[in-house]
Design a protein around this motif. Structure first.
Motif, PDB file in Angstrom:
ATOM      1  N   UNK A  62       1.005  -1.327  -0.259  1.00 21.22           N
ATOM      2  CA  UNK A  62       0.313   0.275  -0.023  1.00 21.22           C
ATOM      3  C   UNK A  62       0.988   1.169   0.266  1.00 21.22           C
ATOM      4  N   UNK A  63       0.227   2.354  -0.590  1.00 22.04           N
ATOM      5  CA  UNK A  63       1.205   3.352  -0.775  1.00 22.04           C
ATOM      6  C   UNK A  63       0.601   4.406  -0.503  1.00 22.04           C
ATOM      7  N   UNK A  64       1.464   4.816   1.019  1.00 23.87           N
ATOM      8  CA  UNK A  64       0.982   6.182   1.025  1.00 23.87           C
ATOM      9  C   UNK A  64       0.791   7.201   1.766  1.00 23.87           C
ATOM     10  N   UNK A  65       2.240   7.834   0.507  1.00 15.80           N
ATOM     11  CA  UNK A  65       2.717   8.852  -0.340  1.00 15.80           C
ATOM     12  C   UNK A  65       3.760   8.912  -0.990  1.00 15.80           C
ATOM     13  N   UNK A  66       3.902  10.005  -1.590  1.00 20.65           N
ATOM     14  CA  UNK A  66       5.007   9.921  -2.378  1.00 20.65           C
ATOM     15  C   UNK A  66       6.234   9.858  -1.817  1.00 20.65           C
ATOM     16  N   UNK A  67       7.323   9.427  -2.178  1.00 18.04           N
ATOM     17  CA  UNK A  67       8.699   9.835  -2.008  1.00 18.04           C
ATOM     18  C   UNK A  67       9.572  10.434  -2.870  1.00 18.04           C
ATOM     19  N   UNK A  68      10.674  11.065  -2.514  1.00 14.67           N
ATOM     20  CA  UNK A  68      11.572  12.755  -3.671  1.00 14.67           C
ATOM     21  C   UNK A  68      12.540  12.231  -3.305  1.00 14.67           C
TER      22      UNK A  68
ATOM     23  N   UNK D  47      -2.139   9.587 -23.115  1.00  9.77           N
ATOM     24  CA  UNK D  47      -1.431   8.986 -23.244  1.00  9.77           C
ATOM     25  C   UNK D  47       0.087  10.391 -22.527  1.00  9.77           C
ATOM     26  N   UNK D  48       0.415   9.886 -21.238  1.00 10.46           N
ATOM     27  CA  UNK D  48       1.381  10.749 -20.935  1.00 10.46           C
ATOM     28  C   UNK D  48       1.415  10.769 -19.447  1.00 10.46           C
ATOM     29  N   UNK D  49       1.621  12.407 -19.157  1.00 12.97           N
ATOM     30  CA  UNK D  49       1.260  13.063 -17.951  1.00 12.97           C
ATOM     31  C   UNK D  49      -0.118  12.444 -17.190  1.00 12.97           C
ATOM     32  N   UNK D  50      -0.609  13.176 -18.314  1.00 10.15           N
ATOM     33  CA  UNK D  50      -2.041  14.169 -18.413  1.00 10.15           C
ATOM     34  C   UNK D  50      -2.510  12.489 -17.188  1.00 10.15           C
ATOM     35  N   UNK D  51      -2.486  11.667 -17.776  1.00  5.41           N
ATOM     36  CA  UNK D  51      -2.979   9.648 -17.412  1.00  5.41           C
ATOM     37  C   UNK D  51      -2.729   9.814 -16.155  1.00  5.41           C
ATOM     38  N   UNK D  52      -1.202  10.313 -15.603  1.00  2.32           N
ATOM     39  CA  UNK D  52      -0.244  10.399 -14.844  1.00  2.32           C
ATOM     40  C   UNK D  52      -0.661  10.529 -14.092  1.00  2.32           C
ATOM     41  N   UNK D  53      -1.525  11.511 -13.619  1.00  2.00           N
ATOM     42  CA  UNK D  53      -1.854  12.052 -12.058  1.00  2.00           C
ATOM     43  C   UNK D  53      -2.738  11.001 -11.690  1.00  2.00           C
ATOM     44  N   UNK D 105      -5.466   6.092  -7.601  1.00  5.05           N
ATOM     45  CA  UNK D 105      -6.720   6.918  -7.124  1.00  5.05           C
ATOM     46  C   UNK D 105      -6.205   8.101  -7.337  1.00  5.05           C
ATOM     47  N   UNK D 106      -7.435   9.124  -8.380  1.00  8.71           N
ATOM     48  CA  UNK D 106      -6.590  10.626  -8.778  1.00  8.71           C
ATOM     49  C   UNK D 106      -6.576  11.562  -7.923  1.00  8.71           C
ATOM     50  N   UNK D 107      -4.935  11.528  -8.419  1.00 10.14           N
ATOM     51  CA  UNK D 107      -3.950  12.473  -7.090  1.00 10.14           C
ATOM     52  C   UNK D 107      -4.259  14.425  -8.080  1.00 10.14           C
ATOM     53  N   UNK D 108      -4.392  15.480  -7.064  1.00 10.69           N
ATOM     54  CA  UNK D 108      -3.880  16.263  -7.636  1.00 10.69           C
ATOM     55  C   UNK D 108      -2.958  16.665  -6.362  1.00 10.69           C
ATOM     56  N   UNK D 109      -1.740  17.621  -7.323  1.00 12.00           N
ATOM     57  CA  UNK D 109      -0.376  17.160  -6.852  1.00 12.00           C
ATOM     58  C   UNK D 109      -0.522  18.758  -6.022  1.00 12.00           C
ATOM     59  N   UNK D 110      -1.190  19.814  -6.865  1.00 12.47           N
ATOM     60  CA  UNK D 110      -1.498  20.886  -6.475  1.00 12.47           C
ATOM     61  C   UNK D 110      -1.723  20.709  -4.928  1.00 12.47           C
ATOM     62  N   UNK D 113      -3.212  16.121  -2.550  1.00 12.05           N
ATOM     63  CA  UNK D 113      -4.066  15.086  -1.623  1.00 12.05           C
ATOM     64  C   UNK D 113      -4.910  14.407  -2.807  1.00 12.05           C
ATOM     65  N   UNK D 114      -5.829  13.221  -2.963  1.00 10.80           N
ATOM     66  CA  UNK D 114      -6.420  11.922  -3.373  1.00 10.80           C
ATOM     67  C   UNK D 114      -8.146  12.983  -4.007  1.00 10.80           C
ATOM     68  N   UNK D 115      -8.307  12.936  -4.989  1.00 11.55           N
ATOM     69  CA  UNK D 115      -9.569  13.894  -5.517  1.00 11.55           C
ATOM     70  C   UNK D 115     -10.023  12.734  -5.691  1.00 11.55           C
ATOM     71  N   UNK D 116     -11.372  13.148  -6.499  1.00  8.58           N
ATOM     72  CA  UNK D 116     -12.894  11.922  -7.189  1.00  8.58           C
ATOM     73  C   UNK D 116     -11.739  11.842  -8.980  1.00  8.58           C
ATOM     74  N   UNK D 117     -12.956  10.962  -8.964  1.00  5.23           N
ATOM     75  CA  UNK D 117     -11.710  10.545 -10.419  1.00  5.23           C
ATOM     76  C   UNK D 117     -12.991  11.629 -11.192  1.00  5.23           C
TER      77      UNK D 117
END
Lengths: 130, 130, 130, 130
Positions: A62-68, D47-53, D105-110, D113-117
């Protein structure tokens, strides 16, 4: 969750990161592998290919938090002698970033099948708090 | 060959090895990369993506001896401020295992082309014995 | 620069990318490795560990353009039978993204030293346009 | 176990192998990652970073049989639209070599935290047989 001791500290490499700027999920399994190798070494079981006829049968993580980059990942582990299970807790500066379990089996490459854990291994590991 | 100082020590991971049981040739470039990052950090240049708009334009590397699990690779480096060149010498317990050169260029990702090295970089690096 | 034939096409993986969003420099050496393996296989030399007592003694590589996810890298190669040298040209949709040279040596792991190239290898490779 | 369609075929690289001569356990997570990327691409999601959030929150994987150089790994997948779960079955020439599950999970890097899909994702994926 293991209350085990820290058995390994891993340095994050730039190559461990992916385009999202944090450690790629697959790389965590490499960190677990390093922790297992460190554990066996600490038990006086030789590092190298000899150890490595232990193969990984299952991992859950289970991944809990990003690592940098620039972070150190501390890996605490608890080892189950009966089933050759490990439980891991990965932390960065006290924050849990992942926890995981893995199951290992002894594998006879000559016969191409799983085998019982060698007695000398079991003996050496018998003193390990499970 | 550089008579530079040791700028980084890298721990060999099991995952760095290939079926021949020693560190795979491609992984040496990761060791060089770690040494560059360590070098920039030691010069007070921030680690991370900021640094990393330096891109690698060229690498040449001679492999002298195999490197194995459990070994530490010491990387000595010499840095050429003029051309953003590095020279590296990789040793394990005093034995040279590889030496290498690399050329970096500053790259503007917005414009998609190489650019001049930022002045603040040049300034910070000007005190570095070349 | 080789005018060799395309000996291998490699698919870029997400894991090949680094935080800059393009293929990490070290990964190019993995692409070269795949091209060598493909080449040997095409010459009827068995793939696997047997082949692999050829070790890489030297690599030089110039990076010309970034490579991204979803791209295919075509690797053209020219093989020098005398010295076990390779020259490579890596292209994406006709654009050169890197060119490289490598030198291989046959290595006797039992004796821990380089050895002459096995005669059957030399023979099989003698028909290869150098 | 998924009865899903084959969504990706991955070529084993020499670099994927470890000293035991078969694909290292961590590399299987890279194969799963490639399958996810292929799946999204097939659904018309860029494909790309967009997907990857989309970030990986959990993986569990059972290793059934070793995978070797020169083999192709077919990855069949089944996708659960509700929870962004995947189930995978990895086979080599019809033999199951691993099966796995992952949760994204969808993740808001800004916001960190995790966000809704995103709705457009959910919509595009709604036609996918779960």
């Amino acid at each position: 969750m293991p209350e085990g001791v820290v058995i390994h500290v891993e340095q994050v490499r730039f190559r461990d990161l992916d385009p999202m700027g944090h450690v790629n999920n697959a790389v965590f399994l490499t960190y677990l592998e390093q922790a297992r190798i460190a554990f066996f070494e600490q038990q006086g079981l030789s590092v190298g290919l000899e150890d490595m006829n232990l193969v990984v049968a299952r991992v859950e993580i289970d991944f809990r938090a990003p690592v940098r980059l620039g972070q150190e990942v501390e890996i605490a582990g608890r080892f189950g002698t009966k089933s050759f299970d490990f439980e891991y807790e990965l932390t960065v500066e006290g924050e849990i970033v992942a926890d995981a379990k893995s199951v290992q089996v002894a594998y006879d490459y000559g016969r191409g099948e799983p085998v019982a854990i060698p007695p000398e291994w079991r003996e050496k590991l018998s003193g390990v708090p499970a």
